[in-house]
Design a protein around this motif. Structure first.
Motif, PDB file in Angstrom:
ATOM      1  N   ARG A 113      27.702 -38.196 -36.255  1.00 35.88           N
ATOM      2  CA  ARG A 113      26.690 -38.237 -37.217  1.00 35.88           C
ATOM      3  C   ARG A 113      25.196 -37.409 -36.978  1.00 35.88           C
ATOM      4  O   ARG A 113      25.083 -37.049 -38.411  1.00 35.88           O
ATOM      5  N   SER A 116      26.894 -34.734 -37.821  1.00 37.32           N
ATOM      6  CA  SER A 116      27.392 -34.314 -39.808  1.00 37.32           C
ATOM      7  C   SER A 116      26.019 -34.162 -40.273  1.00 37.32           C
ATOM      8  O   SER A 116      26.249 -33.755 -41.476  1.00 37.32           O
ATOM      9  N   ASP A 148      26.572 -40.718 -49.372  1.00 36.93           N
ATOM     10  CA  ASP A 148      25.537 -40.857 -48.309  1.00 36.93           C
ATOM     11  C   ASP A 148      24.736 -41.563 -48.315  1.00 36.93           C
ATOM     12  O   ASP A 148      23.688 -41.702 -47.544  1.00 36.93           O
ATOM     13  N   TYR A 151      23.009 -44.861 -45.598  1.00 38.06           N
ATOM     14  CA  TYR A 151      22.585 -44.455 -44.868  1.00 38.06           C
ATOM     15  C   TYR A 151      21.777 -43.698 -44.294  1.00 38.06           C
ATOM     16  O   TYR A 151      21.683 -43.809 -43.219  1.00 38.06           O
ATOM     17  N   LEU A 156      18.554 -42.229 -36.571  1.00 36.18           N
ATOM     18  CA  LEU A 156      19.783 -42.180 -35.837  1.00 36.18           C
ATOM     19  C   LEU A 156      19.015 -42.072 -34.769  1.00 36.18           C
ATOM     20  O   LEU A 156      18.287 -42.445 -34.698  1.00 36.18           O
ATOM     21  N   GLU A 224      31.342 -42.997 -38.415  1.00 35.12           N
ATOM     22  CA  GLU A 224      30.472 -42.976 -37.634  1.00 35.12           C
ATOM     23  C   GLU A 224      29.429 -43.069 -38.488  1.00 35.12           C
ATOM     24  O   GLU A 224      28.161 -43.989 -38.107  1.00 35.12           O
ATOM     25  N   ALA A 225      28.954 -43.031 -40.260  1.00 38.94           N
ATOM     26  CA  ALA A 225      27.447 -43.222 -40.840  1.00 38.94           C
ATOM     27  C   ALA A 225      27.119 -44.902 -40.896  1.00 38.94           C
ATOM     28  O   ALA A 225      25.808 -45.632 -40.788  1.00 38.94           O
ATOM     29  N   GLN A 228      26.729 -46.327 -36.984  1.00 37.05           N
ATOM     30  CA  GLN A 228      25.337 -46.039 -37.148  1.00 37.05           C
ATOM     31  C   GLN A 228      24.626 -47.290 -38.191  1.00 37.05           C
ATOM     32  O   GLN A 228      23.550 -47.640 -37.563  1.00 37.05           O
TER      33      GLN A 228
END
Length: 427
Positions: A113, A116, A148, A151, A156, A224-225, A228
């Motif tokens: 993440r 990206s 996007d 998220y 993070l 992965e987003a 997470q």
């Protein structure tokens, strides 16, 4: 002993009927029958008479794309390299790159993440420069504009970089504002069609009760987003717990929009656009923002001990809705997902968190389709500008391992090595 080919062939044979359900025109069950009818009602064939005129201005387009790579080092750290490129009118070239070295134990979803987000931040830097300096009137981004956004409300899970998602969200909002102020057509073009946005909209139109009990979300997003976001919401770093909205295993899933259009949309054509508000903001953080917004609107000011929104969340509330549609530019082609701001479809009254979703007429998207047809170069070149920038910016393994790694060694003065697992695959 059977060969692997024989074993795979046997497995396909055993699962043949299961596999074929995603390819055949025959609907399976009541939900698929309704979806098939919805696709046929909202799919419109393309012809010169239908498409009509192009954009009012001569397009002066800039195209932005990025690439990134991750390498595990022998000291137990991870090295991220990201770069972005913008190609525009009259030979315009803008480039930017960055690199991070992350120490300590970082789980793979967070690492991916981070890479990206770093790449997207670089892409948005170039996009903002293009618009601020008045370098053109059309801006193409690789990927969805909408997928996007939900998220980016989640931090993070890497120390020192927790706010990177907020930075990217701020860049998106800056870009949306600038494009509207300067009259720049902003298009996000995604080759992936794993989302169920269209399917949900069609089912909600015909059977709202059924749609409400299906898995929701815009899955044109990296896994992965999603993981997470789950981790952040649970206060966990492992991403294995299930958020009630994001990973409801008990809720049935719709077929992807790509599957629906493959099975039931014939020839070249375009869907009616879906104007997207909070439909994929089904997570606790977004719900909190919306609830606070409602309180603030009712009170018209924050008084007493009432919780206030952050400046970024305040901006999110007035951000324009995003419209998305699918288009197949030629018979036999894959469909493309095209995202743009709602005012492009004549709906500058719609804001991101003020409604769920609504459908618009395909007629409002025809100027964009006319432009895309002019940039179409055949089965391998879905968009000329994005095709060229993708080929130039792509970060090949040889570049990372034979060019950038020696630069890292020289700059740091140490004989840096990849870990054993990574070195096995490098010649």
């Amino acid at each position: 002993m059977a060969s692997f080919i024989d074993l795979i062939a046997e497995s396909i044979h055993l699962r043949r009927d299961e596999f074929l359900t995603g390819f055949t025109e025959k609907p399976h069950g009541d939900i698929e029958q309704r979806l098939a009818a919805g696709i046929q009602a909202h799919w419109h064939p393309l012809s010169p008479e239908v498409v009509g005129d192009a954009l009012h201005q001569k397009p002066q387009a800039g195209a932005v794309d990025g690439s990134r790579a991750i390498r595990a080092l022998s000291i137990g750290a991870d090295w991220i390299v990201a770069q972005a490129l913008l190609l525009g009118p009259d030979g315009l070239r803008l480039s930017v790159a960055d690199t991070l070295l992350l120490r300590g134990e970082i789980e793979l979803p967070a690492l991916n993440r981070c890479a990206s987000l770093l790449m997207r931040s670089l892409e948005l830097d170039l996009a903002l420069k293009f618009v601020r300096e008045g370098l053109g009137n059309v801006l193409l981004l690789d990927g969805s504009l909408y997928a996007d956004l939900p998220y980016l409300l989640y931090n993070l899970a890497i120390g020192g970089y927790e706010d990177l998602p907020s930075k990217v969200l701020g860049q998106y909002l800056d870009l949306f504002d600038l494009c509207q102020q300067r009259g720049v057509l902003l298009l996000g073009i995604a080759k992936r069609t794993r989302s169920t946005i269209l399917g949900h909209a069609l089912l909600a139109e015909r059977q709202p009760a059924i749609a409400a009990n299906l898995q929701q979300g815009d899955l044109d997003q990296t896994p992965e987003a999603t993981m997470q976001a789950v981790s952040a919401e649970n206060g966990s770093s492992n991403g294995n717990q299930h958020h009630p909205d994001l990973l409801r295993r008990d809720l049935p899933r719709l077929p992807s929009d790509g599957e629906l259009l493959y099975r039931w949309a014939v020839g070249s054509g375009i869907t009616d656009p879906v104007l997207l508000g909070s439909t994929s903001f089904g997570h606790t953080s977004a719900q909190k923002v919306a609830a606070l917004a409602a309180q603030l609107r009712q009170a018209k000011s924050a008084q007493g001990g009432q919780e206030q929104l952050s400046p970024l969340h305040e901006r999110l509330l007035v951000a324009p809705a995003i419209g998305t549609f699918y288009v197949r530019l030629a018979p036999g082609e894959d469909v493309l997902r095209v995202d743009t701001l709602a005012p492009t479809f004549g709906r500058d009254d719609l804001h991101l968190l003020e409604f769920d979703h609504t459908l618009a007429s395909y007629i409002t998207a025809l100027p964009v389709v006319s432009y895309l047809l002019g940039e179409y170069g055949g089965l391998s070149v879905y968009n000329a500008a994005l095709y060229v920038v993708d080929r130039e910016v792509r970060l090949h393994s040889a570049t990372v391992d034979q060019v950038y790694l020696p630069v890292l060694r020289r700059q740091l003065g140490y004989p840096i090595q990849y870990d054993r697992s990574t070195r096995r695959f490098i010649g």
